[in-house]
Design a protein around this motif. Structure first.
Motif: not given
Length: 270
Positions: A100-104, A261-266
Motif C-alpha cells: 500500500g505505501s509503495v503504490a503512491p 522521484s518520490r520516497t515513502a516509508e514501508w
C-alpha cells in the motif's frame, strides 16, 4: 530444479525441448492468473463500478503524504490490478499490485505491465513485492535466487501456490525468462542472474511488452524504465540489545524516465 509452491520437479535430465514443454505444463497448472500473457496484453482492459481497496500485505503500512489524489484499484481477471486515478478522463493503468505505501510512488499505483523495473537495495522490498503480487492472485516466478526465504513471503500475506522458483536457471537465464514471460504475470530476477548485454536486454524488453507481464531486474540492468530502491531505516520490537524483531521499516525511492522521484516509508512485519 523448478519449485511451484511446495512441489518440486527436477528438469536436469531433460533435453531443451522437453524441458521447455515441462516448464510450460507446470506453469499452466499454477492457480491464479488468467488468460495466456500474449492474449492478455492484446485484450482491452475493463473496469468495474465497484471500487475495492488496493491489495496490501499483512504488514503494517505507513506512507509519506503525497500531493496527488489517491488512485482507486479495480481487481481484474488475471490477478493483475488495474488502477484508475481519481481524476476523470485519465486512462487506466494495467499492472501488478504492490504494498500500500509503495503504490503512491508508481505511475498508476502499480508495477506497470509490459515494462522492465529495476529493484535494488533491501531484499525485504523484493519479498514485499512478491507477497503483494501473489496475495492478489498474480502468478510469479523467481529466477536465480536460491536463498529466498519463502516463509517471509507467506508471513507478509503472499500465496506460495502462485509462486514458482527456479533457483538455478542454467547458463542461459534469459532463455528461461522468455519462457516464463509467456505464461506468468511477473518474473523477478534474483542476485544469481547477471545483467545481460544491451542487445539481449532489448530483446527481453520487447518480449515483456508483447506478453503484458512485469519483469523485475537487478541494479545495472540495461534499459530499465523504473527503479525502486529500498534501504532499511529502523527495526521495531527490539529493546536495548534484546527482544523479538516485530517489524522492519524500509525507505523506498522510485525514480525513472516516466516518473518523478518520490520516497515513502514501508513497514513490513518482521
Amino acid at each position: 530444479m523448478m519449485v511451484v509452491g511446495a512441489s518440486a520437479v527436477d528438469l536436469s535430465d531433460l533435453g531443451t525441448e522437453d524441458r521447455v514443454a515441462e516448464l510450460r505444463r507446470r506453469l499452466a497448472a499454477m492457480p491464479g492468473g488468467g488468460p495466456p500473457a500474449a492474449a492478455r496484453s492484446g485484450a482491452p482492459v475493463e473496469t468495474v463500478s465497484v471500487v475495492a481497496a488496493a491489495p496490501v500485505t499483512a504488514a503494517t503500512v505507513t506512507a509519506e503524504p503525497v500531493t496527488a489524489e489517491p488512485a482507486a484499484a479495480h481487481p481484474v481477471p488475471g490477478g493483475s490490478a488495474v488502477v484508475t486515478p481519481a481524476a476523470s478522463g485519465t486512462p487506466v493503468v494495467p499492472g501488478v499490485a504492490v504494498p500500500g505505501s509503495v503504490a503512491p510512488l508508481l505511475p498508476g499505483g502499480v508495477l506497470p505491465a509490459g515494462r522492465v523495473t529495476a529493484v535494488s537495495g533491501s531484499a525485504t522490498l523484493r519479498v514485499g513485492l512478491l507477497a503483494a503480487a501473489t496475495a492478489s492472485g498474480v502468478r510469479c516466478a523467481v529466477v536465480g535466487w536460491p536463498e529466498l526465504g519463502v516463509a517471509a513471503v507467506a508471513e507478509q500475506g503472499g500465496r506460495l501456490d502462485c509462486l514458482a522458483l527456479i533457483p538455478d536457471p542454467g547458463p542461459d537465464a534469459a532463455a528461461v525468462v522468455s519462457v516464463l514471460l509467456d505464461g506468468l504475470d511477473l518474473v523477478l530476477l534474483g542476485p544469481g542472474v547477471a545483467a545481460v548485454a544491451p542487445s539481449r536486454a532489448r530483446v527481453l524488453a520487447g518480449r515483456v511488452r508483447v506478453s503484458g507481464a512485469v519483469l523485475l531486474v537487478g541494479p545495472g540492468w540495461p534499459g530499465a524504465e523504473l527503479t525502486l530502491a529500498g534501504r532499511h531505516c529502523r527495526y521495531g520490537g527490539l529493546g536495548a540489545g534484546a527482544g523479538r524483531l516485530a517489524s522492519v521499516s524500509t525507505v523506498v525511492r522510485c525514480s525513472g524516465r516516466a516518473a518523478p522521484s518520490r520516497t515513502a516509508e514501508w513497514v513490513a512485519a518482521g
